[in-house]
Motif scaffolding. Structure first.
Motif, PDB file in Angstrom:
ATOM      1  N   ALA A   9       0.834  -1.199   0.000  1.00 53.84           N
ATOM      2  CA  ALA A   9       0.000   0.000   0.000  1.00 53.84           C
ATOM      3  C   ALA A   9       0.871   1.252   0.000  1.00 53.84           C
ATOM      4  O   ALA A   9       0.500   2.280  -0.567  1.00 53.84           O
ATOM      5  CB  ALA A   9      -0.933  -0.018   1.205  1.00 53.84           C
ATOM      6  N   ALA A  10       2.039   1.203   0.620  1.00 55.14           N
ATOM      7  CA  ALA A  10       2.936   2.359   0.671  1.00 55.14           C
ATOM      8  C   ALA A  10       3.694   2.551  -0.643  1.00 55.14           C
ATOM      9  O   ALA A  10       4.119   3.658  -0.955  1.00 55.14           O
ATOM     10  CB  ALA A  10       3.927   2.185   1.824  1.00 55.14           C
ATOM     11  N   ALA A  11       3.868   1.551  -1.462  1.00 55.53           N
ATOM     12  CA  ALA A  11       4.649   1.637  -2.712  1.00 55.53           C
ATOM     13  C   ALA A  11       3.710   1.657  -3.916  1.00 55.53           C
ATOM     14  O   ALA A  11       3.641   0.729  -4.690  1.00 55.53           O
ATOM     15  CB  ALA A  11       5.620   0.475  -2.799  1.00 55.53           C
ATOM     16  N   ARG A  12       3.013   2.716  -4.049  1.00 52.69           N
ATOM     17  CA  ARG A  12       2.127   2.836  -5.198  1.00 52.69           C
ATOM     18  C   ARG A  12       2.885   3.411  -6.382  1.00 52.69           C
ATOM     19  O   ARG A  12       3.725   4.272  -6.214  1.00 52.69           O
ATOM     20  CB  ARG A  12       0.964   3.757  -4.880  1.00 52.69           C
ATOM     21  CG  ARG A  12      -0.017   3.150  -3.951  1.00 52.69           C
ATOM     22  CD  ARG A  12      -1.195   4.047  -3.853  1.00 52.69           C
ATOM     23  NE  ARG A  12      -1.994   3.638  -2.732  1.00 52.69           N
ATOM     24  CZ  ARG A  12      -3.070   4.243  -2.366  1.00 52.69           C
ATOM     25  NH1 ARG A  12      -3.463   5.310  -3.004  1.00 52.69           N
ATOM     26  NH2 ARG A  12      -3.756   3.798  -1.343  1.00 52.69           N
ATOM     27  N   VAL A  13       2.494   2.967  -7.522  1.00 50.84           N
ATOM     28  CA  VAL A  13       3.087   3.461  -8.767  1.00 50.84           C
ATOM     29  C   VAL A  13       1.979   4.110  -9.584  1.00 50.84           C
ATOM     30  O   VAL A  13       0.912   3.520  -9.783  1.00 50.84           O
ATOM     31  CB  VAL A  13       3.734   2.324  -9.587  1.00 50.84           C
ATOM     32  CG1 VAL A  13       4.271   2.842 -10.893  1.00 50.84           C
ATOM     33  CG2 VAL A  13       4.801   1.628  -8.778  1.00 50.84           C
ATOM     34  N   ARG A  14       2.288   5.296 -10.060  1.00 50.83           N
ATOM     35  CA  ARG A  14       1.282   5.976 -10.872  1.00 50.83           C
ATOM     36  C   ARG A  14       1.725   5.907 -12.341  1.00 50.83           C
ATOM     37  O   ARG A  14       2.829   6.305 -12.680  1.00 50.83           O
ATOM     38  CB  ARG A  14       1.170   7.425 -10.447  1.00 50.83           C
ATOM     39  CG  ARG A  14       0.095   8.123 -11.158  1.00 50.83           C
ATOM     40  CD  ARG A  14      -0.092   9.496 -10.600  1.00 50.83           C
ATOM     41  NE  ARG A  14      -1.183  10.095 -11.333  1.00 50.83           N
ATOM     42  CZ  ARG A  14      -1.518  11.334 -11.249  1.00 50.83           C
ATOM     43  NH1 ARG A  14      -0.878  12.120 -10.420  1.00 50.83           N
ATOM     44  NH2 ARG A  14      -2.510  11.803 -11.951  1.00 50.83           N
ATOM     45  N   VAL A  15       0.863   5.407 -13.190  1.00 51.65           N
ATOM     46  CA  VAL A  15       1.142   5.250 -14.615  1.00 51.65           C
ATOM     47  C   VAL A  15       0.169   6.132 -15.385  1.00 51.65           C
ATOM     48  O   VAL A  15      -1.039   6.073 -15.146  1.00 51.65           O
ATOM     49  CB  VAL A  15       0.981   3.781 -15.071  1.00 51.65           C
ATOM     50  CG1 VAL A  15       1.206   3.652 -16.556  1.00 51.65           C
ATOM     51  CG2 VAL A  15       1.901   2.876 -14.281  1.00 51.65           C
ATOM     52  N   SER A  16       0.734   6.947 -16.309  1.00 55.42           N
ATOM     53  CA  SER A  16      -0.153   7.738 -17.176  1.00 55.42           C
ATOM     54  C   SER A  16       0.188   7.410 -18.631  1.00 55.42           C
ATOM     55  O   SER A  16       1.351   7.313 -19.008  1.00 55.42           O
ATOM     56  CB  SER A  16      -0.001   9.233 -16.900  1.00 55.42           C
ATOM     57  OG  SER A  16       1.238   9.700 -17.351  1.00 55.42           O
ATOM     58  N   LEU A  17      -0.818   7.239 -19.423  1.00 56.48           N
ATOM     59  CA  LEU A  17      -0.655   6.890 -20.830  1.00 56.48           C
ATOM     60  C   LEU A  17      -1.193   8.006 -21.704  1.00 56.48           C
ATOM     61  O   LEU A  17      -2.237   8.588 -21.416  1.00 56.48           O
ATOM     62  CB  LEU A  17      -1.408   5.598 -21.157  1.00 56.48           C
ATOM     63  CG  LEU A  17      -0.988   4.348 -20.407  1.00 56.48           C
ATOM     64  CD1 LEU A  17      -1.929   3.205 -20.739  1.00 56.48           C
ATOM     65  CD2 LEU A  17       0.435   3.977 -20.790  1.00 56.48           C
ATOM     66  N   ARG A  18      -0.451   8.297 -22.771  1.00 50.20           N
ATOM     67  CA  ARG A  18      -0.935   9.245 -23.772  1.00 50.20           C
ATOM     68  C   ARG A  18      -1.059   8.499 -25.089  1.00 50.20           C
ATOM     69  O   ARG A  18      -0.143   7.785 -25.486  1.00 50.20           O
ATOM     70  CB  ARG A  18       0.052  10.398 -23.953  1.00 50.20           C
ATOM     71  CG  ARG A  18      -0.062  11.408 -22.861  1.00 50.20           C
ATOM     72  CD  ARG A  18       0.682  12.647 -23.224  1.00 50.20           C
ATOM     73  NE  ARG A  18       2.097  12.444 -22.900  1.00 50.20           N
ATOM     74  CZ  ARG A  18       3.059  13.279 -23.208  1.00 50.20           C
ATOM     75  NH1 ARG A  18       2.793  14.366 -23.874  1.00 50.20           N
ATOM     76  NH2 ARG A  18       4.287  13.045 -22.861  1.00 50.20           N
ATOM     77  N   CYS A  19      -2.146   8.702 -25.738  1.00 50.86           N
ATOM     78  CA  CYS A  19      -2.362   8.042 -27.024  1.00 50.86           C
ATOM     79  C   CYS A  19      -1.639   8.824 -28.106  1.00 50.86           C
ATOM     80  O   CYS A  19      -1.677  10.059 -28.136  1.00 50.86           O
ATOM     81  CB  CYS A  19      -3.849   7.967 -27.358  1.00 50.86           C
ATOM     82  SG  CYS A  19      -4.765   6.924 -26.213  1.00 50.86           S
TER      83      CYS A  19
END
Length: 190
Positions: A9-19
């Motif tokens: 829960a403490a090691a979250r990864v945020r991923v954002s994608l652009r088309c």
């Protein structure tokens, strides 16, 4: 197990994608259909051997005995080389032989060659299989051509009298001048 859940829960990864933008539509490319040497010769109203010779190698001996190449050089049968976009070598229908196929650029260039230098075509019609041709064969003197057309038998004086010659009194419509014009035309023919 509770310690693993707390660490996850403490090691979250945020991923954002652009088309990526869509690719532009390209026009459909249709491969150019070639025509056989025989078909091209029929369209030009000359024997097949004339098309074969002019698309390959034709040697002319100038006034000094030097060799001048006046063929288009878009194919070489012996070396099996072709100029891309002009002609190609493809297997025949039977598969045992190969056939030269000419594209539109080759036809347009041969038509222009025929219009600009008809005496070269006439020379090849008369002697299609010679190894080399003389300057007089390729560009006959105007007196030799006086028997053709509506002015048959009428010999006109040169335009402008004796001073009309080119360099050193050379006839501007003479064989040497025509050869220079052909040599200048060949590099710009395609």
């Amino acid at each position: 197990a509770a310690a693993v859940a707390a660490a996850a829960a403490a090691a979250r990864v945020r991923v954002s994608l652009r088309c990526a933008p869509p690719m532009p539509s390209l026009p459909m490319v249709i491969p150019e259909r070639g025509q056989s040497e025989r078909d091209l010769a029929q369209r030009l109203n000359v024997p097949t051997v004339v098309v074969a010779r002019l698309s390959g190698s034709v040697t002319l001996l100038d006034g000094g005995g030097r060799k001048v190449e006046i063929g288009l050089g878009i194919k070489s049968r012996r070396q099996r080389l072709v100029a891309v976009g002009w002609c190609r070598l493809r297997p025949s229908a039977g598969g045992s032989d190969e056939v030269w196929e000419y594209l539109g650029l080759a036809e347009r260039t041969l038509r222009e060659y025929q219009a600009e230098f008809p005496s070269v075509f006439a020379m090849l019609l008369c002697k299609p299989r010679a190894d080399a041709y003389s300057l007089a064969d390729a560009f006959p003197a105007p007196e030799a051509e006086a028997g053709w057309g509506p002015t048959a038998g009428i010999l006109l004086p040169p335009k402008g009298g004796a001073a009309a010659g080119g360099e050193g009194g050379e006839d501007p419509a003479g064989p040497a001048a025509r050869l220079r014009a052909l040599k200048a035309w060949l590099p710009g023919s395609g």
